[in-house]
Scaffold this motif. Structure first.
Motif, PDB file in Angstrom:
ATOM      1  N   VAL A   1      -7.318  12.830   8.331  1.00 31.78           N
ATOM      2  CA  VAL A   1      -6.220  11.810   8.385  1.00 31.78           C
ATOM      3  C   VAL A   1      -6.749  10.725   7.520  1.00 31.78           C
ATOM      4  O   VAL A   1      -7.800  10.189   7.516  1.00 31.78           O
ATOM      5  CB  VAL A   1      -5.792  11.429   9.786  1.00 31.78           C
ATOM      6  N   GLY A   2      -5.810  10.466   6.622  1.00 27.38           N
ATOM      7  CA  GLY A   2      -6.291   9.601   5.482  1.00 27.38           C
ATOM      8  C   GLY A   2      -7.197  10.308   4.479  1.00 27.38           C
ATOM      9  O   GLY A   2      -8.194   9.714   3.924  1.00 27.38           O
ATOM     10  N   ALA A   3      -6.751  11.572   4.096  1.00 27.12           N
ATOM     11  CA  ALA A   3      -7.460  12.402   3.333  1.00 27.12           C
ATOM     12  C   ALA A   3      -7.725  12.062   1.794  1.00 27.12           C
ATOM     13  O   ALA A   3      -8.494  12.592   1.259  1.00 27.12           O
ATOM     14  CB  ALA A   3      -6.621  13.809   3.544  1.00 27.12           C
ATOM     15  N   GLY A   4      -7.024  10.862   1.409  1.00 29.50           N
ATOM     16  CA  GLY A   4      -7.238  10.502  -0.009  1.00 29.50           C
ATOM     17  C   GLY A   4      -7.007  11.578  -1.151  1.00 29.50           C
ATOM     18  O   GLY A   4      -6.043  12.152  -1.339  1.00 29.50           O
ATOM     19  N   GLY A   5      -8.148  11.786  -1.705  1.00 31.97           N
ATOM     20  CA  GLY A   5      -8.001  13.034  -2.675  1.00 31.97           C
ATOM     21  C   GLY A   5      -8.525  14.380  -2.144  1.00 31.97           C
ATOM     22  O   GLY A   5      -8.485  15.077  -2.923  1.00 31.97           O
TER      23      GLY A   5
ATOM     24  N   TRP B   1      -1.091  20.200   3.170  1.00 31.14           N
ATOM     25  CA  TRP B   1      -0.723  18.562   3.071  1.00 31.14           C
ATOM     26  C   TRP B   1       0.295  18.335   3.640  1.00 31.14           C
ATOM     27  O   TRP B   1       1.427  18.619   3.561  1.00 31.14           O
ATOM     28  CB  TRP B   1      -0.872  18.659   1.547  1.00 31.14           C
ATOM     29  N   ARG B   2       0.179  17.193   4.569  1.00 29.46           N
ATOM     30  CA  ARG B   2       1.403  16.620   5.240  1.00 29.46           C
ATOM     31  C   ARG B   2       1.258  14.919   4.994  1.00 29.46           C
ATOM     32  O   ARG B   2       0.034  14.430   4.600  1.00 29.46           O
ATOM     33  CB  ARG B   2       1.144  16.824   6.581  1.00 29.46           C
ATOM     34  N   THR B   3       2.078  14.485   5.517  1.00 28.31           N
ATOM     35  CA  THR B   3       2.353  12.925   5.264  1.00 28.31           C
ATOM     36  C   THR B   3       2.275  12.202   6.880  1.00 28.31           C
ATOM     37  O   THR B   3       1.936  11.135   7.044  1.00 28.31           O
ATOM     38  CB  THR B   3       3.540  12.159   4.904  1.00 28.31           C
ATOM     39  N   ALA B   4       2.039  13.106   7.665  1.00 24.02           N
ATOM     40  CA  ALA B   4       1.706  12.628   9.357  1.00 24.02           C
ATOM     41  C   ALA B   4       1.021  13.765   9.690  1.00 24.02           C
ATOM     42  O   ALA B   4       1.256  14.955   9.773  1.00 24.02           O
ATOM     43  CB  ALA B   4       3.085  12.497   9.937  1.00 24.02           C
TER      44      ALA B   4
ATOM     45  N   LEU C   1       0.836  -1.351  -0.092  1.00 26.97           N
ATOM     46  CA  LEU C   1      -0.041  -0.049  -0.005  1.00 26.97           C
ATOM     47  C   LEU C   1       0.799   1.334  -0.106  1.00 26.97           C
ATOM     48  O   LEU C   1       0.427   2.397  -0.872  1.00 26.97           O
ATOM     49  CB  LEU C   1      -1.240  -0.009   1.160  1.00 26.97           C
ATOM     50  N   TYR C   2       2.028   1.297   0.794  1.00 24.71           N
ATOM     51  CA  TYR C   2       2.500   2.385   0.996  1.00 24.71           C
ATOM     52  C   TYR C   2       3.953   2.610   0.657  1.00 24.71           C
ATOM     53  O   TYR C   2       4.781   3.621   0.866  1.00 24.71           O
ATOM     54  CB  TYR C   2       2.516   2.900   2.569  1.00 24.71           C
ATOM     55  N   GLY C   3       4.631   1.451   0.149  1.00 24.44           N
ATOM     56  CA  GLY C   3       5.936   1.490  -0.437  1.00 24.44           C
ATOM     57  C   GLY C   3       5.993   2.226  -1.762  1.00 24.44           C
ATOM     58  O   GLY C   3       5.280   2.703  -2.235  1.00 24.44           O
TER      59      GLY C   3
ATOM     60  N   VAL D   1      -4.144  14.939   5.571  1.00 20.37           N
ATOM     61  CA  VAL D   1      -2.846  13.949   5.921  1.00 20.37           C
ATOM     62  C   VAL D   1      -2.916  12.644   5.017  1.00 20.37           C
ATOM     63  O   VAL D   1      -3.840  11.971   5.085  1.00 20.37           O
ATOM     64  CB  VAL D   1      -2.826  13.814   7.480  1.00 20.37           C
ATOM     65  N   ASP D   2      -1.795  12.404   4.341  1.00 24.92           N
ATOM     66  CA  ASP D   2      -2.089  11.194   3.506  1.00 24.92           C
ATOM     67  C   ASP D   2      -0.563  10.918   2.883  1.00 24.92           C
ATOM     68  O   ASP D   2       0.184  11.807   2.544  1.00 24.92           O
ATOM     69  CB  ASP D   2      -3.100  11.436   2.380  1.00 24.92           C
ATOM     70  N   PRO D   3      -0.219   9.681   2.789  1.00 25.41           N
ATOM     71  CA  PRO D   3       1.053   9.183   1.976  1.00 25.41           C
ATOM     72  C   PRO D   3       1.219   9.710   0.549  1.00 25.41           C
ATOM     73  O   PRO D   3       2.261   9.634   0.128  1.00 25.41           O
ATOM     74  CB  PRO D   3       1.189   7.796   2.258  1.00 25.41           C
ATOM     75  N   ALA D   4      -0.067   9.713  -0.156  1.00 22.21           N
ATOM     76  CA  ALA D   4      -0.035  10.142  -1.391  1.00 22.21           C
ATOM     77  C   ALA D   4       0.301  11.493  -1.576  1.00 22.21           C
ATOM     78  O   ALA D   4       0.198  12.458  -0.734  1.00 22.21           O
ATOM     79  CB  ALA D   4      -1.271   9.864  -1.978  1.00 22.21           C
ATOM     80  N   PRO D   5       0.754  11.947  -2.670  1.00 21.21           N
ATOM     81  CA  PRO D   5       1.147  13.428  -3.276  1.00 21.21           C
ATOM     82  C   PRO D   5      -0.147  14.533  -3.110  1.00 21.21           C
ATOM     83  O   PRO D   5      -1.203  13.758  -3.136  1.00 21.21           O
ATOM     84  CB  PRO D   5       1.786  13.315  -4.587  1.00 21.21           C
TER      85      PRO D   5
END
Length: 336
Positions: free
Chosen positions: A66-70, A112-115, A11-13, A97-101
């Motif tokens: 958190v887990g904001a997606g789009g 927009w943040r990753t954490a 999912l996140y690699g 907050v999301d790992p995606a750009p």
């Protein structure tokens, strides 16, 4: 490879589903409450206004997704605040907050943040986030509990090492006894993730919305599932699909309360929560079609979305966990 490591990579690699699965993810593959637009965003905004009053109108007041997606939820809230402008619109600080750009087209005021940021004052919302937090699977092998290992390319699994003390303790507390050969999903990483998110709040309310189960309803056959392009697929952790498992919501609730010194919480179904926040699926009066056709069509569309959000056999059956932090307030009263 353990399931937790395999899911994390899938999912996140660097080639993970949430990093390369398309823009926006998850909207291209499945639907969540946060993607439904105005009705859900309006309910979140109503809750934020209540929290804002309890906090005595701080400047800024935070809304963290958190887990904001789009970024659909924050975009909808931003639009609701922009017309008409008001005191909350002048003070609100929106953070996804999301790992995606960062999604293209997201309003400039949305950070927009990753954490999650620390020291938040306001409302933290996580919609269908915890079900994607990677977790391990265990199997009963005679008198022992073993961690299940999986081949990321095929999804084939087999028993591995004996479970460690922490995972064994979690199963003993939160999962019914397993018969020989039966499997369980170890929700400890979700508990830890939610506790960490709750601790980022200085004062305010944390809300997580997800599909899940409680002790008496734990699934005998498990819930790990794959999704791709709107369809259920085999949960193969190769990066080609979403991987999700239902949340042990009672365990998450206990972890969140413990993270803030044993504070109370509210656990209810989304249908009930949204009804309390003014979201209903009632159709507009037909007479409106004659006096305001556009208004009637807009109201009809909103009613259809509200009905979807509150359907007890669909999104309305999701759990809401409402966790006050640093507020002398009964969690139940937040939705009254």
């Amino acid at each position: 490879m353990t399931w937790r490591d395999a899911i994390s990579t899938a999912l996140y690699g660097p080639e993970g589903f949430y990093v390369t699965g398309g823009t926006p993810v998850p909207a291209a593959h499945f639907s969540t409450s946060a993607q439904t637009g105005t009705p859900f965003a309006r309910a979140v905004l109503r809750l934020l206004r209540r929290v804002d009053r309890l906090l005595d109108h701080p400047d800024p007041v935070d809304l963290v997704d958190v887990g904001a997606g789009g970024g659909e939820l924050l975009d909808a809230v931003h639009r609701l605040l922009a017309d008409p402008p008001g005191t909350l619109a002048d003070r609100i600080r929106l953070t996804g907050v999301d790992p995606a750009p960062r999604p293209a087209g997201l309003p400039e005021p949305v950070a927009w943040r990753t954490a999650p940021p620390t020291g938040t004052t306001g409302l933290l919302v996580a919609t269908e986030w915890l079900d994607n937090v990677p977790l391990d699977l265990a199997v009963r092998d005679g008198d022992r509990l073993r961690c299940l290992l999986v081949d990321p390319a095929t999804g084939r699994q087999h028993p591995g090492r004996e479970l460690g003390a922490a995972d064994s303790a979690w199963l003993a507390r939160w999962w019914p006894p397993l018969p020989d050969g039966a499997q369980a999903e170890i929700g400890r990483p979700r508990d830890e993730a939610w506790a960490a998110a709750v601790r980022t709040l200085r004062r305010g309310v944390a809300v997580t919305v997800d599909y899940g189960h409680r002790y008496a309803d734990r699934p005998v056959t498990g819930t790990l599932t794959g999704f791709r392009a709107g369809r259920t697929v085999a949960p193969v952790p190769d990066g080609s699909c979403d991987l999700t498992a239902h949340v042990a919501i009672d365990a998450v609730a206990a972890a969140g309360s413990a993270a803030v010194g044993g504070a109370g919480h509210l656990l209810c179904r989304q249908r009930d929560a949204l009804h309390r926040l003014g979201v209903h699926g009632r159709r507009p009066p037909l007479a409106l079609a004659g006096t305001d056709p556009r208004g009637y069509l807009a109201a009809l569309a909103a009613a259809s979305t509200a009905a979807e959000l509150t359907d007890p056999d669909g999104l309305g059956g999701h759990w809401w966990l409402v966790q006050p932090v640093g507020l002398a307030v009964d969690a139940e009263s937040l939705l009254v």
